[in-house]
Design an enzyme around this catalytic site. Structure first.
Site, PDB file in Angstrom:
ATOM      1  N   LYS A 167       8.456  61.886  -3.834  1.00 10.17           N
ATOM      2  CA  LYS A 167       7.024  62.123  -4.040  1.00 10.17           C
ATOM      3  C   LYS A 167       6.347  62.227  -2.666  1.00 10.17           C
ATOM      4  O   LYS A 167       6.556  61.375  -1.794  1.00 10.17           O
ATOM      5  CB  LYS A 167       6.458  60.955  -4.838  1.00 10.17           C
ATOM      6  CG  LYS A 167       5.162  61.230  -5.545  1.00 10.17           C
ATOM      7  CD  LYS A 167       4.832  60.025  -6.417  1.00 10.17           C
ATOM      8  CE  LYS A 167       3.626  60.227  -7.261  1.00 10.17           C
ATOM      9  NZ  LYS A 167       3.248  58.970  -7.932  1.00 10.17           N
TER      10      LYS A 167
HETATM   11  C1  E4P Z   1       1.098  59.231 -10.686  1.00  8.91           C
HETATM   12  O1  E4P Z   1       2.030  59.736 -10.131  1.00  8.91           O
HETATM   13  C2  E4P Z   1       0.059  58.464  -9.992  1.00  8.91           C
HETATM   14  O2  E4P Z   1       0.668  57.579  -9.117  1.00  8.91           O
HETATM   15  C3  E4P Z   1      -0.807  57.723 -10.945  1.00  8.91           C
HETATM   16  O3  E4P Z   1      -0.896  58.412 -12.176  1.00  8.91           O
HETATM   17  C4  E4P Z   1      -2.137  57.342 -10.397  1.00  8.91           C
HETATM   18  O4  E4P Z   1      -2.886  56.747 -11.415  1.00  8.91           O
HETATM   19  P1  E4P Z   1      -4.181  55.879 -11.145  1.00  8.91           P
HETATM   20  O5  E4P Z   1      -5.306  56.795 -10.808  1.00  8.91           O
HETATM   21  O6  E4P Z   1      -4.399  55.150 -12.434  1.00  8.91           O
HETATM   22  O7  E4P Z   1      -3.848  54.950 -10.007  1.00  8.91           O
END
Ligand code: E4P
Length: 220
Positions: free
Chosen positions: A84
């Site tokens: 990622k």
């Molecule tokens: C996904 O890859 C993200 O890390 C995640 O959905 C972020 O979500 P949040 O806005 O609830 O922290």
């Protein structure tokens, strides 16, 4: 559509994986912090529970550092771990190199269709637009998913999957499906909410009550 869990809590991952419909897991530095565990150890354990793509995020800010971390994570962790990478110019360059290595990537922190398109051009396997964080600013995060899907429709050769992230409630998931997003990543709470209906519970109670009487009458 693929359903991913957005957590680094292995108990939650085991619980939802047992349902038989879990396609992958996303983590990020904040979720790793919340788990209180060693980054590589917890990602390796997650990858042993779910055999779909498991996102592990790089934390370097420069291209060379991201490439180095991405390669090191791929070397140290199970094959189903994908890298990622934040949607920055440095991240785009790292995505291109890691893609050329044959590594799957998830370009994250996407807040515009233009960013999603740039990440796709760099070869990203997934792009992660954040719906809930846009909603939090008073705008409609679902418009971003619609914009990206409209853009993708014009270029059928794009193979990058749209991974809807930052999901706050079950309606987000249903709207993403209706817009044709390929994947949604969500907390365990949303998986449970998607499955829950009071009429299912009430109906089952009634069936079980009546079945007990069938058994009592010796007719089972
Ligand atoms: C996904 O890859 C993200 O890390 C995640 O959905 C972020 O979500 P949040 O806005 O609830 O922290």
């Amino acid at each position: 559509m693929e359903f991913f869990l957005d957590t680094a809590d292995v108990d939650e991952i085991r619980e939802i994986a047992a349902w038989g419909i879990l396609d992958g897991v996303t983590t990020n530095p904040s979720l790793i912090k919340k788990s209180g565990r060693d980054f590589k150890q917890v990602v390796a354990e997650i990858a042993s529970i779910c055999d779909g793509p498991i996102s592990a995020e790089v934390t370097a800010m420069d291209t060379a550092g991201m490439i180095e971390q991405g390669r090191a994570l791929k070397a140290a962790l199970p094959d189903n771990v994908i890298i990622k990478i934040p949607c920055t110019p440095e991240g785009l360059a790292a995505t291109k190199v890691l893609t050329e290595d044959g590594t799957d990537t998830n370009v994250t922190l996407i807040f515009s269709a233009a960013q999603a398109l740039m990440a796709a051009k760099a070869g990203a396997t997934y792009v992660s637009p954040f719906i809930g964080r846009i909603d939090d600013t008073g705008h409609d995060g679902m418009n971003l998913i619609a914009d990206i899907m409209d853009t993708w429709a014009n270029y059928p050769s794009i193979t990058t999957k749209v991974l809807a992230a930052s999901i706050r409630h079950p309606t987000h998931v249903l709207q993403c499906i209706q817009l044709g997003a390929h994947t949604a990543t969500m907390p365990a709470k949303i998986f449970r909410q998607l499955m829950k209906h009071p009429l299912t519970d009430r109906g089952l109670e009634g069936f079980m009550r009546d079945w007990a009487e069938v058994e009592k009458a010796g007719n089972a």
